[in-house]
Structure formats: structure tokens, C-alpha cells
Design an enzyme around this catalytic site. Structure first.
Site, PDB file in Angstrom:
ATOM      1  CG  HIS A 180      -1.698   1.303   1.293  1.00 47.76           C
ATOM      2  ND1 HIS A 180      -2.851   1.477   0.573  1.00 47.76           N
ATOM      3  CD2 HIS A 180      -1.460   2.484   1.919  1.00 47.76           C
ATOM      4  CE1 HIS A 180      -3.305   2.698   0.769  1.00 47.76           C
ATOM      5  NE2 HIS A 180      -2.490   3.334   1.585  1.00 47.76           N
ATOM      6  CG  ASP A 232     -12.470   2.982   4.775  1.00 48.05           C
ATOM      7  OD1 ASP A 232     -11.978   3.768   5.607  1.00 48.05           O
ATOM      8  OD2 ASP A 232     -12.187   3.033   3.566  1.00 48.05           O
ATOM      9  NE  ARG A 258     -10.918   9.713   8.688  1.00 46.81           N
ATOM     10  CZ  ARG A 258      -9.986   9.007   8.046  1.00 46.81           C
ATOM     11  NH1 ARG A 258     -10.311   7.843   7.480  1.00 46.81           N
ATOM     12  NH2 ARG A 258      -8.753   9.421   7.959  1.00 46.81           N
ATOM     13  CB  SER A 282      -9.079   4.427   6.622  1.00 49.79           C
ATOM     14  OG  SER A 282      -9.376   4.580   5.270  1.00 49.79           O
ATOM     15  CE  LYS A 327      -9.386   1.902   2.371  1.00 46.99           C
ATOM     16  NZ  LYS A 327      -9.483   3.295   2.056  1.00 46.99           N
TER      17      LYS A 327
HETATM   18  N1  URA Z   1      -6.258   6.746   2.394  1.00 41.83           N
HETATM   19  C1  URA Z   1      -7.234   5.950   2.909  1.00 41.83           C
HETATM   20  O1  URA Z   1      -7.609   4.936   2.310  1.00 41.83           O
HETATM   21  N2  URA Z   1      -7.794   6.290   4.082  1.00 41.83           N
HETATM   22  C2  URA Z   1      -7.414   7.378   4.787  1.00 41.83           C
HETATM   23  O2  URA Z   1      -7.949   7.617   5.843  1.00 41.83           O
HETATM   24  C3  URA Z   1      -6.404   8.210   4.246  1.00 41.83           C
HETATM   25  C4  URA Z   1      -5.827   7.861   3.040  1.00 41.83           C
END
Ligand code: URA
Length: 410
Positions: free
Chosen positions: A82, A161, A168, A183, A187
Site C-alpha cells: 500500500h 470505511d 471525515r 481505514s 481495506k
Molecule cells: N487513504 C485511505 O484509504 N484512508 C485514509 O484515511 C487516508 C488515506
């Protein structure tokens, strides 16, 4: 559960129990907790932080708010990376097939670009016919065939999320380390991973502006991953100048293809090899050999074909998406290049149409910059510092004048 009491407890610096966190996420996902209460709780978390135990519980609750990819007990090890996002960051397109050649499975679920940072899905969608929305059986079919798959998040994965991030985004609660950790990790863990490598960027073109902030996020993700049984490695990368020499969707695919053919820019290949080595049992040298052997390029073409694209289009992607205006931006003095500001280039290519300011904006695959010179390079007067690919002369003029503000030659 009395939600106002939980909000007050967090507001006053208390620790929520895993059970309370699970109940909050369940209620919020089911629509039984109003947005105003969730917003207040998110703000309390942003101001007060969370312990590793709380962040792990939040990650787990969000992970289990939807479905997860399930793998057979004898399936190969699953790995992924990621990146917190940057300008010209096309590493995913190279990492997925390279790791697949190394014998692991890479079920990569990626996002779209928003603001100045590009998104892997947008880059892939510049390949005609390439499908990024696959059903779960299709994901399994592609990965069994090629060892890697690159898709978007399905509606069933981490719905908590999706809902929380949207909130957010409009309540000033994005930059919270525990909320970002939960978050991102929820995922990624929904992919059923054994190992994850995190590319945490810092600098002008990154979400995290300082190395200290990137380090804090990296630590949080590693500790939370460990608490949930996933080995996570980290690389902190500078994002003061774009990665590689191209930024913009089709232009980045073309550069990723060059890298897969063993002829990519050095900085891009370095990041790719570092990230792959962090999750692989092979050495960096073995991975480099695999990359230069053409095996990863072969694998990428197989994946593109399995997801609906035509491999033959990959080497002509910049002809398929060709901007009407290609402008060379030339040095107005000689010296050493000391600044090629990632944020300014990211903003300029967003305004050229390569990205989206709002999540439902459409994007232009052809526009962006390529042949971007690297800092440290000696530059002669009149030398090309980069090329701007634009829809119109006026768009190229605007990009040129803003990009010049971000270049320094000394
Ligand atoms: N990328 C994400 O997937 N979530 C966040 O909270 C910030 C960046």
C-alpha cells in the site's frame, strides 16, 4: 450502549473497549448511529488519539463490516503493498506482476486518485477494455491464472470505511493517525493477506509533509498489523519530486511498461525492488534479475489480457491517448537542478485534467508531464526539463507558468 457517553469518554482522553468500538461500527454501518454522532467521535479520536488496542479493534470492526476475500488453505501466500500516494507513483503496476513471478499471489485492491495524487485504477483504465470492477469469482479466476489481479474495492468490502471516510472528508477529520491506519489496513486486510508492505511517503507532494509524521503513521500501521496477525514492512519514501519521469495516467502506464521491460528510471526501479524485497523470500538481486529477464513484463501482459485489455495496446498507449498539445519546457539557465516540486506538478496536472478535484469528476488519460528531469542533474541552458501534454494551448500555458514556479536551477 449509550453513544453520547462513549463520545464524552473519548473526548476526555479515555480508552474505548474493543467491544464498544465493534458496537459503534456495527451501529454506524447499519444506519443506527447518526452521522453527527460519528463526526463528533471522529473529532474526539483526532484530538485524543487511540491506543494500539483501540486502533486494532477499529480496524477489525471495519474489516468485518463487509465481506473479505477467502482463500483455500493450500493457496500460495498472499502479499500486497500500500502506498500513501504521491505524484508519478506507478509502482503498483510493476510490483504486482513482479511478486506474482516470485510465486506469491497479489490480490491488489486499489483506489482512484483524488486531488493531486493519482490512483492506480485510473492509470489501469487508460488501457482500452481493462476492467477494474470484477466480481469475487472473477478475482479468483484471474489470480489462479496469473498470480495477480488489480481491481477496485467492491461495494461489499469495508462498507464502514466508505461511509466513515466520506464523513471525515467533510468534517476535518481525515488527518488522524489511528483513523488513517484503520481505514488503510481494513481495506488491505480484506484481501486476506499474509504480508503487506507499506510505502509511506513524505514531502511536498505527499499526504504526510514531514518524515516524523510519516514515521508515526508507519509505526501505527506496523503495530496494528502485528496486533491483527499480519506482518507489515515499511519503506519511508521522499515525495519532494515526482517518482520516475512521468506523471499522468497513460504517460505513467508507458513508463511502467518501460520499467517492466528493464528500462525504467532508476529511482522507480529502486522503490519497486525495495518494496518487493520487503515482502518476498527472494533477495533484491534475485528480484532485479526477474524484472530484467522480462518475466514480470510477460506476467503483466497476461493479467491485462485476463482483465479485458489487449497487451498490444500497452506499447502504444501514448498513441492511443495522445494530447493535442505537447509543449517542451526548457531551462532558462544552466546549472544544477535542485527543485522539481512534486506538489506543484501534481496541482498542474490536476488542472490539465489528469486527476479529479471531486470524486465524480471525469479524467483525461492523455494529459500530464513526461521526460521530467531529476534533481541533482546538471542542466544546460535550453535543455528540456519536462514535456507538458495538454488539451489546448491555453491549458499548456497555464501549466507551464505554474510548473516554472516549482523548478530551481542553481
Ligand atoms: N487513504 C485511505 O484509504 N484512508 C485514509 O484515511 C487516508 C488515506
Amino acid at each position: 450502549m449509550h453513544i453520547p457517553t462513549l463520545i464524552e469518554h473519548k473526548r476526555d482522553g479515555g480508552e474505548l473497549s474493543p467491544d464498544e468500538i465493534h458496537q459503534v461500527i456495527q451501529a454506524f454501518t447499519a444506519g443506527d448511529m447518526p452521522d453527527y454522532q460519528m463526526s463528533a467521535l471522529a473529532m474526539a479520536i483526532l484530538l485524543r488519539g487511540m491506543s494500539t488496542r483501540e486502533t486494532a479493534a477499529l480496524t477489525e470492526a471495519m474489516l468485518h463490516s463487509g465481506s473479505t476475500l477467502q482463500w483455500a488453505a493450500d493457496a500460495p501466500m498472499r502479499v500486497d503493498k500500500h502506498s500513501t500516494g504521491g505524484i508519478g507513483d506507478k509502482t503498483s503496476l510493476i510490483i504486482a506482476p513482479l511478486l506474482a513471478c516470485d510465486g506469491v499471489w497479489v490480490p491488489m485492491i486499489s483506489g482512484r486518485g483524488l486531488g493531486i495524487t493519482g490512483g492506480t485504477l485510473d492509470k489501469l483504465e487508460s488501457i482500452p477494455g481493462f476492467r477494474t470492477q470484477l466480481s469475487e469469482p472473477e478475482i479468483h479466476r484471474v489470480i489462479r491464472k496469473t498470480g495477480c489481479v488489480m481491481v477496485g474495492q467492491t461495494a461489499d468490502i469495508c462498507p464502514a470505511d466508505k461511509k466513515l471516510y466520506a464523513l471525515r472528508d467533510v468534517t476535518g477529520t481525515v488527518p488522524s493517525v489511528p483513523l488513517i491506519t484503520a481505514s488503510i489496513l481494513s481495506k488491505k486486510l480484506a484481501e486476506g493477506l499474509n504480508r503487506l508492505v507499506l510505502d509511506v511517503k513524505f514531502g511536498t507532494g505527499a499526504f504526510m509533509k514531514t518524515e516524523a509524521a510519516a514515521h508515526e503513521l508507519a509505526q501505527s500501521m506496523v503495530q496494528t498489523g502485528r496486533a491483527l496477525g499480519v506482518r507489515a514492512g515499511v519503506r519511508l519514501s521522499r515525495m519532494d519530486e515526482p517518482t520516475g519521469e512521468a506523471a499522468g495516467n497513460a504517460l505513467e502506464v508507458a513508463e511502467a511498461v518501460r520499467c517492466l521491460q528493464g528500462d525504467g528510471p532508476q529511482d522507480l526501479e529502486e522503490i519497486v525492488l525495495d518494496l518487493c524485497a520487503a515482502v518476498s523470500i527472494s533477495s533484491r538481486e534475485q528480484l532485479q534479475h526477474l524484472l530484467h529477464s522480462g518475466a514480470a513484463w510477460e506476467r503483466f501482459q497476461q493479467m491485462v489480457s485476463a482483465q479485458g485489455g489487449r497487451p498490444a495496446d500497452l506499447t502504444r498507449i501514448t498513441e492511443i491517448h495522445r494530447a493535442p498539445v505537447i509543449r517542451e519546457l526548457k531551462a532558462d539557465q544552466s546549472g544544477r537542478l535542485t527543485r522539481m516540486d512534486a506538489r506543484i506538478i501534481g496541482q498542474a496536472i490536476l488542472e490539465l485534467g489528469a486527476g479529479r478535484a471531486r470524486s465524480n469528476d471525469s479524467i483525461d488519460f492523455a494529459v500530464g508531464c513526461d521526460q521530467i528531469a531529476k534533481t541533482g542533474q546538471a542542466i544546460a541552458f535550453g535543455e528540456v526539463l519536462l514535456r507538458i501534454h495538454a488539451r489546448s494551448t491555453s491549458a499548456a500555458d497555464a501549466a507551464e507558468s505554474s510548473i516554472r514556479q516549482g523548478i530551481r536551477i542553481e
